[in-house]
Design an enzyme around this catalytic site. Sequence first.
Site, short mmCIF file in Angstrom:
data_model
loop_
_atom_site.label_atom_id
_atom_site.label_comp_id
_atom_site.label_asym_id
_atom_site.label_seq_id
_atom_site.Cartn_x
_atom_site.Cartn_y
_atom_site.Cartn_z
N GLU A 213 -70.38 -17.65 -81.12
CA GLU A 213 -69.17 -18.06 -81.84
C GLU A 213 -68.84 -19.53 -81.61
OE1 GLU A 213 -67.88 -16.33 -84.06
OE2 GLU A 213 -68.80 -14.39 -83.65
N HIS A 216 -70.58 -21.48 -84.18
CA HIS A 216 -69.84 -21.60 -85.45
C HIS A 216 -68.81 -22.72 -85.37
CE1 HIS A 216 -71.32 -18.36 -87.90
NE2 HIS A 216 -71.06 -17.44 -87.00
N GLU A 242 -75.16 -18.03 -90.70
CA GLU A 242 -75.27 -17.49 -89.34
C GLU A 242 -76.36 -18.16 -88.51
OE1 GLU A 242 -73.51 -15.24 -87.63
OE2 GLU A 242 -72.07 -14.97 -89.26
N TYR A 353 -77.99 -11.34 -92.59
CA TYR A 353 -78.09 -11.39 -91.14
C TYR A 353 -79.54 -11.53 -90.69
CZ TYR A 353 -73.18 -10.16 -90.52
OH TYR A 353 -71.81 -10.17 -90.53
#
Length: 419
Positions: A213, A216, A242, A353
Amino acid sequence: ALPILLELLQKRHAYATLLGYPSWAAYVTEDKMIKSTEATDAFIRQIAGIARPRMEADLKLLLERKREDEPQADAIQVWDRFYYVGKVREANFGFDSRTVRPYFPYAQVRTGILDLYGELFGLRFVQDKDAEVWHESVEAFDVYEGDTHTARFFLDMHPRDGKYQHAAMFPIQTGLDNGRMPMASLVCNFPDPSKGDGKALMEHKQVVTYFHEFGHLIHHLLATRGDYVKLAGINVEWDFVEAPSQILEEWAWEPNVLQRFALHVETGEKLPADLITKMKAAEEFGKGVNVMRQIFYTAYSYYLHAQDPTDMDLDAFTSEQFDRFSPYPGFKGNYVYSNFGHLIGYSAIYYTYQWSLVIAKDLFTRFREAGLQDRATAEAYRQAILEPGGTRDAADLVRDFLGRDFNLDAYKAWLVGQD
């Protein structure tokens, strides 16, 4: 749920055909990296072919273990998966995930990740304890490049009543060339040092999530600076978004990285290298069934939207997908479409994904060769992948960094256990 989903599928199909597409899947994949339904179908078949042998090997070991409890058992059921994967990991690899928790108190993990990302990408993070925040547990940080203040982010990392239950990065403000800084928040639910004994010990899988995370977050803060004309930020193709976070999970398994901050909460001892080796070996087991289950959902979402839903028998469709792709047998009363929430937001493109993971594994080959803490490679990655954001096609960004088009080789090596 069934009538509502069928109505949604019909409306999507009508929308797509009105625009001249043969199916919703054709419509929704056209502006992605994958471009077409033909490529999506081929990709699903490819990754299923790669994963299936590893899946079958996993299932053999799982069934052998289950037969110790139930001699007549003939299959691993979906409800067995966590229990027996854990049992095999414990028996075959001698690893109990609880043994590493004392090395991951939340405060050390946070500091370790901030230090690492700062070094990799030439950034400095300074906490602003006087910043206005929406809850007393939220922390604000300013981002500096040299002496220049370039961005701000917030860490909302601990659970509380009524809070979002998962982990995600939320953009707050887009940065612009006129001086407006990018801002974002990271929202997670990790152990809280202000509660209990104050140790806030994390599971290693939570540490991996933190690395992911924060990836990101860094992507947003580095990619959302531009003018009103060219600005695209991290609005990259959905099947690429991703990858810049998935690649950074690799650092959460590297002994030299972990031992920088994974210190025993009581003794200060570094996380032993042999324990990291055991942890990695244990994590390897079950990869085949885990990935194949993801492929099942990938196929389910895509093939559901690649056909005309008029008069569709959703239960028959579900049974067919179980037979083709699931590592676990289907069973009566399995209404997977009732709790597969990604059918709403992702519709036909749950494949993203695995597609982005293929890219992430390939991108990582440069770091594997140069070293995970090699500054030159990290700078090249920042300039080629992170900073351009959505201003260029993702395939071009990847080609700039790798010097070639990406391929499945690294993903295959990872999946068969040869990386």
